[in-house]
Scaffold this motif. Sequence first.
Motif, PDB file in Angstrom:
ATOM      1  N   GLU A   6      61.643  45.608  65.995  1.00  0.00           N
ATOM      2  CA  GLU A   6      60.694  45.422  64.907  1.00  0.00           C
ATOM      3  C   GLU A   6      59.368  46.127  65.228  1.00  0.00           C
ATOM      4  OE1 GLU A   6      60.107  41.438  63.510  1.00  0.00           O
ATOM      5  OE2 GLU A   6      62.259  41.022  63.652  1.00  0.00           O
ATOM      6  N   TYR A   7      58.962  46.049  66.493  1.00  0.00           N
ATOM      7  CA  TYR A   7      57.732  46.725  66.906  1.00  0.00           C
ATOM      8  C   TYR A   7      57.892  48.242  66.790  1.00  0.00           C
ATOM      9  CZ  TYR A   7      53.780  48.230  69.708  1.00  0.00           C
ATOM     10  OH  TYR A   7      52.641  48.841  70.135  1.00  0.00           O
ATOM     11  N   LEU A   8      59.010  48.804  67.204  1.00  0.00           N
ATOM     12  CA  LEU A   8      59.256  50.248  67.076  1.00  0.00           C
ATOM     13  C   LEU A   8      59.289  50.670  65.608  1.00  0.00           C
ATOM     14  CD1 LEU A   8      61.902  51.031  69.824  1.00  0.00           C
ATOM     15  CD2 LEU A   8      59.513  51.698  69.775  1.00  0.00           C
ATOM     16  N   LEU A   9      59.902  49.842  64.768  1.00  0.00           N
ATOM     17  CA  LEU A   9      59.950  50.137  63.348  1.00  0.00           C
ATOM     18  C   LEU A   9      58.528  50.126  62.749  1.00  0.00           C
ATOM     19  CD1 LEU A   9      61.832  50.712  60.993  1.00  0.00           C
ATOM     20  CD2 LEU A   9      61.970  48.260  60.585  1.00  0.00           C
ATOM     21  N   PHE A  10      57.699  49.170  63.144  1.00  0.00           N
ATOM     22  CA  PHE A  10      56.311  49.104  62.706  1.00  0.00           C
ATOM     23  C   PHE A  10      55.547  50.356  63.138  1.00  0.00           C
ATOM     24  CE2 PHE A  10      51.929  48.072  63.922  1.00  0.00           C
ATOM     25  CZ  PHE A  10      51.401  47.790  62.677  1.00  0.00           C
ATOM     26  N   LEU A  11      55.740  50.787  64.381  1.00  0.00           N
ATOM     27  CA  LEU A  11      55.084  52.001  64.877  1.00  0.00           C
ATOM     28  C   LEU A  11      55.526  53.236  64.089  1.00  0.00           C
ATOM     29  CD1 LEU A  11      54.915  51.761  68.767  1.00  0.00           C
ATOM     30  CD2 LEU A  11      53.035  51.963  67.176  1.00  0.00           C
ATOM     31  N   ALA A  12      56.795  53.340  63.785  1.00  0.00           N
ATOM     32  CA  ALA A  12      57.322  54.477  63.037  1.00  0.00           C
ATOM     33  C   ALA A  12      56.707  54.525  61.633  1.00  0.00           C
ATOM     34  CB  ALA A  12      58.840  54.410  62.965  1.00  0.00           C
ATOM     35  N   LYS A  13      56.644  53.361  60.968  1.00  0.00           N
ATOM     36  CA  LYS A  13      56.048  53.305  59.636  1.00  0.00           C
ATOM     37  C   LYS A  13      54.568  53.679  59.690  1.00  0.00           C
ATOM     38  CE  LYS A  13      59.074  49.741  57.717  1.00  0.00           C
ATOM     39  NZ  LYS A  13      59.136  48.346  57.235  1.00  0.00           N
ATOM     40  N   SER A  14      53.853  53.171  60.669  1.00  0.00           N
ATOM     41  CA  SER A  14      52.423  53.452  60.811  1.00  0.00           C
ATOM     42  C   SER A  14      52.188  54.935  61.072  1.00  0.00           C
ATOM     43  CB  SER A  14      51.818  52.633  61.959  1.00  0.00           C
ATOM     44  OG  SER A  14      51.938  51.261  61.697  1.00  0.00           O
TER      45      SER A  14
END
Length: 188
Positions: A6-14
């Motif tokens: 979830e953290y990696l997905l958040f970073l990718a979106k950001s």
Amino acid sequence: MNLFFEYLLFLAKSLTILMALLVLLIFIFSQRKKAPAGGLVIEDLSDNYKKIKETMLSHSMEQEQAKAWQKAEQKREKLARKQAKQQRKQNKKSAETAEDSQPDSANEKAKLYVLAFNGSVDAHEVEDLRHEVTAVLSIIQPQDKVLIKLESPGGVVHGYGLAASQLMRFRQRNIAFTAVVDKVAASG
């Protein structure tokens, strides 16, 4: 482990949003038109007009007349060059003996200075006009004249008021100037 994804997905979106904003800003600043830097172009138009005149005259004559006219014209040009050379020699000698070597404005031919003013809505070209007027005023002689070629789609009145004040500098020095409209001179 789920928290890590979830953290990696958040970073990718950001990062995606940040990159999109950066690309958008680069595009906006690259499309912004910069005002062209003003410049002075000094041209001697008399040679062009002389060539046009010669072409028109030679095409309006019979072939034999045109040849005779061209020969006579070449003789006149040669004589004029010779006289100009002698005049330069005499001027050089008199300049060496004279204390003041400023050009005598009474003996010079009158010049026509042509200024082109292509305005815009925000009238940012007034600064270039100011520089051109200052340059002309620094060398103009009393017998010379100024022609201002205008083209403006209209715009802010105060900007064009500044342009008018630059042109008033010619009036203050009693210099004859004429304003002509090339295509459109609207509003300000």
